[in-house]
Write an enzyme that holds these catalytic residues in place. Structure first.
Site, PDB file in Angstrom:
ATOM      1  N   ASN A   9       0.850  -1.187   0.000  1.00 37.07           N
ATOM      2  CA  ASN A   9       0.000   0.000   0.000  1.00 37.07           C
ATOM      3  C   ASN A   9       0.894   1.249   0.000  1.00 37.07           C
ATOM      4  OD1 ASN A   9      -1.509   2.241   0.942  1.00 37.07           O
ATOM      5  ND2 ASN A   9      -3.024   0.898   1.898  1.00 37.07           N
ATOM      6  N   ALA A  10       0.968   1.921  -1.160  1.00 36.31           N
ATOM      7  CA  ALA A  10       1.878   3.054  -1.327  1.00 36.31           C
ATOM      8  C   ALA A  10       1.523   4.185  -0.375  1.00 36.31           C
ATOM      9  CB  ALA A  10       1.820   3.548  -2.766  1.00 36.31           C
ATOM     10  N   LYS A  12       0.154   3.933   2.667  1.00 35.14           N
ATOM     11  CA  LYS A  12       0.611   3.600   4.025  1.00 35.14           C
ATOM     12  C   LYS A  12       2.125   3.758   4.145  1.00 35.14           C
ATOM     13  CE  LYS A  12      -1.479  -0.466   5.017  1.00 35.14           C
ATOM     14  NZ  LYS A  12      -1.825  -1.621   5.813  1.00 35.14           N
ATOM     15  N   ASP A  67      -1.601  -4.595  10.581  1.00 36.80           N
ATOM     16  CA  ASP A  67      -2.955  -4.905  10.156  1.00 36.80           C
ATOM     17  C   ASP A  67      -3.873  -3.968  10.912  1.00 36.80           C
ATOM     18  OD1 ASP A  67      -4.483  -6.383   8.354  1.00 36.80           O
ATOM     19  OD2 ASP A  67      -5.295  -7.605   9.961  1.00 36.80           O
ATOM     20  N   PHE A 147      -7.353   7.406   2.330  1.00 34.49           N
ATOM     21  CA  PHE A 147      -7.805   6.187   1.659  1.00 34.49           C
ATOM     22  C   PHE A 147      -8.801   5.463   2.563  1.00 34.49           C
ATOM     23  CE2 PHE A 147      -5.715   2.551   3.838  1.00 34.49           C
ATOM     24  CZ  PHE A 147      -4.917   3.256   4.723  1.00 34.49           C
ATOM     25  N   GLY A 148      -9.335   4.387   2.068  1.00 38.01           N
ATOM     26  CA  GLY A 148     -10.225   3.553   2.871  1.00 38.01           C
ATOM     27  C   GLY A 148     -11.420   4.325   3.420  1.00 38.01           C
ATOM     28  N   HIS A 175      -4.438   5.747  14.531  1.00 43.54           N
ATOM     29  CA  HIS A 175      -4.149   4.395  15.003  1.00 43.54           C
ATOM     30  C   HIS A 175      -2.754   3.933  14.560  1.00 43.54           C
ATOM     31  CE1 HIS A 175      -6.310   4.952  11.320  1.00 43.54           C
ATOM     32  NE2 HIS A 175      -5.821   3.844  10.812  1.00 43.54           N
ATOM     33  N   ARG A 176      -2.486   4.068  13.237  1.00 48.58           N
ATOM     34  CA  ARG A 176      -1.192   3.606  12.724  1.00 48.58           C
ATOM     35  C   ARG A 176      -0.074   4.506  13.231  1.00 48.58           C
ATOM     36  NH1 ARG A 176      -3.178   2.104   8.451  1.00 48.58           N
ATOM     37  NH2 ARG A 176      -3.203   4.175   7.565  1.00 48.58           N
TER      38      ARG A 176
HETATM   39  P1  IMP Z   1      -4.952  -2.919   6.388  1.00 48.88           P
HETATM   40  O1  IMP Z   1      -5.027  -4.256   6.975  1.00 48.88           O
HETATM   41  O2  IMP Z   1      -4.061  -2.004   7.134  1.00 48.88           O
HETATM   42  O3  IMP Z   1      -4.697  -2.920   4.914  1.00 48.88           O
HETATM   43  O4  IMP Z   1      -6.394  -2.277   6.568  1.00 48.88           O
HETATM   44  C1  IMP Z   1      -7.570  -2.958   6.211  1.00 48.88           C
HETATM   45  C2  IMP Z   1      -8.588  -1.967   5.701  1.00 48.88           C
HETATM   46  O5  IMP Z   1      -8.886  -1.032   6.740  1.00 48.88           O
HETATM   47  C3  IMP Z   1      -8.123  -1.144   4.509  1.00 48.88           C
HETATM   48  O6  IMP Z   1      -8.403  -1.779   3.302  1.00 48.88           O
HETATM   49  C4  IMP Z   1      -8.935   0.118   4.664  1.00 48.88           C
HETATM   50  O7  IMP Z   1     -10.232  -0.056   4.135  1.00 48.88           O
HETATM   51  C5  IMP Z   1      -9.067   0.246   6.164  1.00 48.88           C
HETATM   52  N1  IMP Z   1      -8.037   1.154   6.702  1.00 48.88           N
HETATM   53  C6  IMP Z   1      -6.829   0.824   7.232  1.00 48.88           C
HETATM   54  N2  IMP Z   1      -6.172   1.933   7.637  1.00 48.88           N
HETATM   55  C7  IMP Z   1      -6.995   2.967   7.354  1.00 48.88           C
HETATM   56  C8  IMP Z   1      -6.868   4.372   7.532  1.00 48.88           C
HETATM   57  O8  IMP Z   1      -5.868   4.909   8.029  1.00 48.88           O
HETATM   58  N3  IMP Z   1      -7.913   5.106   7.111  1.00 48.88           N
HETATM   59  C9  IMP Z   1      -9.035   4.578   6.557  1.00 48.88           C
HETATM   60  N4  IMP Z   1      -9.190   3.281   6.350  1.00 48.88           N
HETATM   61  C10 IMP Z   1      -8.176   2.473   6.755  1.00 48.88           C
END
Ligand code: IMP
Length: 192
Positions: A9-10, A12, A67, A147-148, A175-176
Protein backbone atom coordinates in the site's frame (compact mmCIF):
# COMPACT_ATOMS: atom_id res chain seq x y z
CA UNK A 1 18.81 0.88 10.46
CA UNK A 2 17.54 -1.11 7.46
CA UNK A 3 14.01 -2.43 7.60
CA UNK A 4 11.29 -3.76 5.32
CA UNK A 5 7.69 -2.74 5.83
CA UNK A 6 5.64 -5.66 4.55
CA UNK A 7 3.08 -3.70 2.57
CA UNK A 8 2.10 -2.99 -1.02
CA UNK A 9 0.00 0.00 0.00
CA UNK A 10 1.88 3.05 -1.33
CA UNK A 11 -0.19 5.43 0.78
CA UNK A 12 0.61 3.60 4.03
CA UNK A 13 4.28 3.43 3.09
CA UNK A 14 4.36 7.19 2.54
CA UNK A 15 2.60 7.72 5.87
CA UNK A 16 5.09 5.57 7.77
CA UNK A 17 8.19 6.93 6.00
CA UNK A 18 7.14 10.38 7.13
CA UNK A 19 7.10 9.13 10.71
CA UNK A 20 10.42 7.27 10.41
CA UNK A 21 12.76 9.70 8.59
CA UNK A 22 15.95 8.17 10.02
CA UNK A 23 15.25 4.66 8.89
CA UNK A 24 16.23 3.06 5.60
CA UNK A 25 12.73 1.75 5.09
CA UNK A 26 11.53 -0.09 2.00
CA UNK A 27 8.12 -1.38 1.03
CA UNK A 28 7.79 -4.81 -0.59
CA UNK A 29 7.95 -3.53 -4.16
CA UNK A 30 10.95 -1.27 -3.46
CA UNK A 31 12.70 -4.28 -1.93
CA UNK A 32 11.96 -6.26 -5.10
CA UNK A 33 9.59 -8.60 -3.27
CA UNK A 34 6.57 -9.13 -5.49
CA UNK A 35 4.14 -10.96 -3.27
CA UNK A 36 0.67 -10.44 -1.98
CA UNK A 37 0.80 -12.14 1.42
CA UNK A 38 -2.51 -13.86 2.22
CA UNK A 39 -4.20 -12.46 5.32
CA UNK A 40 -5.74 -15.65 6.67
CA UNK A 41 -5.88 -14.72 10.36
CA UNK A 42 -9.09 -14.00 12.24
CA UNK A 43 -7.59 -11.25 14.39
CA UNK A 44 -5.49 -8.20 13.55
CA UNK A 45 -2.68 -9.64 15.69
CA UNK A 46 -2.66 -12.90 13.73
CA UNK A 47 -2.55 -11.14 10.37
CA UNK A 48 0.29 -8.82 11.40
CA UNK A 49 2.30 -11.81 12.67
CA UNK A 50 1.57 -13.90 9.53
CA UNK A 51 2.81 -11.12 7.23
CA UNK A 52 5.96 -10.33 9.23
CA UNK A 53 6.86 -14.03 9.63
CA UNK A 54 6.36 -14.61 5.90
CA UNK A 55 8.94 -11.96 5.02
CA UNK A 56 11.40 -12.85 7.77
CA UNK A 57 11.33 -16.58 7.07
CA UNK A 58 11.72 -16.14 3.29
CA UNK A 59 14.19 -13.23 3.16
CA UNK A 60 15.80 -13.16 6.63
CA UNK A 61 15.58 -9.36 6.94
CA UNK A 62 14.36 -7.27 9.85
CA UNK A 63 10.82 -6.27 9.05
CA UNK A 64 7.47 -5.22 10.36
CA UNK A 65 3.91 -5.68 9.17
CA UNK A 66 0.69 -4.05 10.21
CA UNK A 67 -2.95 -4.91 10.16
CA UNK A 68 -5.75 -2.44 10.77
CA UNK A 69 -9.45 -2.73 11.35
CA UNK A 70 -12.30 -0.31 11.78
CA UNK A 71 -14.34 -1.42 14.80
CA UNK A 72 -17.89 -0.02 14.93
CA UNK A 73 -19.47 -0.25 18.37
CA UNK A 74 -23.06 -0.90 17.32
CA UNK A 75 -21.88 -3.59 14.89
CA UNK A 76 -20.08 -5.42 17.70
CA UNK A 77 -16.67 -4.49 16.36
CA UNK A 78 -17.36 -5.20 12.66
CA UNK A 79 -15.96 -4.84 10.06
CA UNK A 80 -12.82 -5.29 12.21
CA UNK A 81 -10.31 -7.69 10.71
CA UNK A 82 -12.51 -7.87 7.58
CA UNK A 83 -12.41 -4.10 6.92
CA UNK A 84 -10.74 -4.44 3.52
CA UNK A 85 -13.35 -6.92 2.26
CA UNK A 86 -16.41 -5.63 4.10
CA UNK A 87 -18.57 -5.30 0.95
CA UNK A 88 -17.37 -8.58 -0.61
CA UNK A 89 -14.32 -10.25 -2.13
CA UNK A 90 -13.70 -7.83 -5.02
CA UNK A 91 -14.92 -4.65 -3.41
CA UNK A 92 -13.15 -1.30 -3.38
CA UNK A 93 -12.97 1.47 -0.74
CA UNK A 94 -16.11 3.10 -2.20
CA UNK A 95 -18.16 -0.12 -1.89
CA UNK A 96 -17.08 -0.54 1.74
CA UNK A 97 -17.97 3.03 2.63
CA UNK A 98 -21.37 2.74 0.94
CA UNK A 99 -22.13 -0.46 2.80
CA UNK A 100 -21.17 1.03 6.16
CA UNK A 101 -23.17 4.22 5.58
CA UNK A 102 -26.20 2.12 4.65
CA UNK A 103 -25.75 -0.16 7.65
CA UNK A 104 -25.74 2.86 9.99
CA UNK A 105 -28.41 4.85 8.09
CA UNK A 106 -30.91 5.05 10.95
CA UNK A 107 -28.40 4.55 13.77
CA UNK A 108 -27.68 7.21 16.37
CA UNK A 109 -24.74 5.42 17.98
CA UNK A 110 -21.97 6.03 15.44
CA UNK A 111 -19.01 5.38 17.75
CA UNK A 112 -16.12 3.56 16.14
CA UNK A 113 -12.39 3.12 16.44
CA UNK A 114 -9.53 2.26 14.18
CA UNK A 115 -7.10 -0.24 15.68
CA UNK A 116 -3.68 -1.07 14.26
CA UNK A 117 -1.42 -3.89 15.33
CA UNK A 118 2.21 -3.90 14.21
CA UNK A 119 4.37 -7.01 14.41
CA UNK A 120 8.11 -6.27 14.35
CA UNK A 121 10.65 -9.03 13.79
CA UNK A 122 14.07 -7.86 14.87
CA UNK A 123 16.93 -10.34 14.68
CA UNK A 124 14.44 -13.19 14.94
CA UNK A 125 12.52 -11.84 17.94
CA UNK A 126 8.87 -10.80 17.66
CA UNK A 127 7.28 -7.72 19.24
CA UNK A 128 3.71 -6.37 19.00
CA UNK A 129 2.59 -2.73 19.16
CA UNK A 130 -0.98 -1.42 19.17
CA UNK A 131 -2.49 1.96 18.30
CA UNK A 132 -6.13 2.98 18.71
CA UNK A 133 -7.92 6.06 17.38
CA UNK A 134 -11.46 6.63 18.68
CA UNK A 135 -14.04 8.57 16.72
CA UNK A 136 -17.32 8.32 14.88
CA UNK A 137 -18.75 7.39 11.51
CA UNK A 138 -20.12 10.45 9.70
CA UNK A 139 -23.44 10.49 7.83
CA UNK A 140 -21.84 11.43 4.51
CA UNK A 141 -18.46 11.82 2.76
CA UNK A 142 -16.18 14.63 3.92
CA UNK A 143 -12.89 15.32 2.15
CA UNK A 144 -10.98 13.74 -0.68
CA UNK A 145 -7.58 12.82 0.74
CA UNK A 146 -6.46 9.63 2.43
CA UNK A 147 -7.80 6.19 1.66
CA UNK A 148 -10.23 3.55 2.87
CA UNK A 149 -12.79 4.80 5.37
CA UNK A 150 -11.04 8.19 5.81
CA UNK A 151 -13.87 10.30 4.26
CA UNK A 152 -16.47 8.93 6.69
CA UNK A 153 -14.38 8.75 9.89
CA UNK A 154 -14.04 11.73 12.22
CA UNK A 155 -11.61 11.31 15.12
CA UNK A 156 -12.90 12.37 18.57
CA UNK A 157 -12.08 15.97 19.49
CA UNK A 158 -11.63 17.09 15.87
CA UNK A 159 -13.97 18.83 13.42
CA UNK A 160 -12.48 17.30 10.28
CA UNK A 161 -12.67 13.79 8.89
CA UNK A 162 -9.38 11.94 8.31
CA UNK A 163 -9.81 12.73 4.59
CA UNK A 164 -9.81 16.46 5.33
CA UNK A 165 -6.58 16.35 7.33
CA UNK A 166 -3.02 16.65 6.08
CA UNK A 167 -1.01 13.47 6.19
CA UNK A 168 1.09 14.97 8.96
CA UNK A 169 -1.94 15.87 11.09
CA UNK A 170 -3.47 12.43 10.57
CA UNK A 171 -0.21 10.71 11.52
CA UNK A 172 -0.10 12.59 14.84
CA UNK A 173 -3.35 11.06 16.09
CA UNK A 174 -4.08 8.04 13.93
CA UNK A 175 -4.15 4.40 15.00
CA UNK A 176 -1.19 3.61 12.72
CA UNK A 177 0.64 6.78 13.76
CA UNK A 178 0.29 5.82 17.44
CA UNK A 179 1.39 2.23 16.83
CA UNK A 180 4.36 3.52 14.81
CA UNK A 181 5.30 5.93 17.61
CA UNK A 182 5.47 2.94 19.98
CA UNK A 183 7.58 1.09 17.41
CA UNK A 184 9.93 4.07 17.10
CA UNK A 185 10.34 4.42 20.91
CA UNK A 186 11.17 0.73 21.08
CA UNK A 187 13.72 0.88 18.25
CA UNK A 188 15.37 3.97 19.79
CA UNK A 189 15.76 2.15 23.13
CA UNK A 190 17.31 -0.80 21.30
CA UNK A 191 19.87 1.49 19.65
CA UNK A 192 21.00 3.01 22.98
P1 IMP B 1 -4.95 -2.92 6.39
O1 IMP B 1 -5.03 -4.26 6.98
O2 IMP B 1 -4.06 -2.00 7.13
O3 IMP B 1 -4.70 -2.92 4.91
O4 IMP B 1 -6.39 -2.28 6.57
C1 IMP B 1 -7.57 -2.96 6.21
C2 IMP B 1 -8.59 -1.97 5.70
O5 IMP B 1 -8.89 -1.03 6.74
C3 IMP B 1 -8.12 -1.14 4.51
O6 IMP B 1 -8.40 -1.78 3.30
C4 IMP B 1 -8.93 0.12 4.66
O7 IMP B 1 -10.23 -0.06 4.13
C5 IMP B 1 -9.07 0.25 6.16
N1 IMP B 1 -8.04 1.15 6.70
C6 IMP B 1 -6.83 0.82 7.23
N2 IMP B 1 -6.17 1.93 7.64
C7 IMP B 1 -6.99 2.97 7.35
C8 IMP B 1 -6.87 4.37 7.53
O8 IMP B 1 -5.87 4.91 8.03
N3 IMP B 1 -7.91 5.11 7.11
C9 IMP B 1 -9.03 4.58 6.56
N4 IMP B 1 -9.19 3.28 6.35
C10 IMP B 1 -8.18 2.47 6.76
Amino acid sequence: MKMIFATNNAYKLKEIKLALPDMELKGLQEAGIMVDIPETGITLEENAVIKARFIYSKYGVNCFADDTGLEVQVLNGAPGVFSARYAGPNCDFGDNNEKLLKELESENNRLAQFRTVICLILDGQEFLFEGVCKGEILNAYHGKDGFGYDPIFKPSGFKQSFAEMTLHAKNEISHRGLAVQKLICFLKQKKN
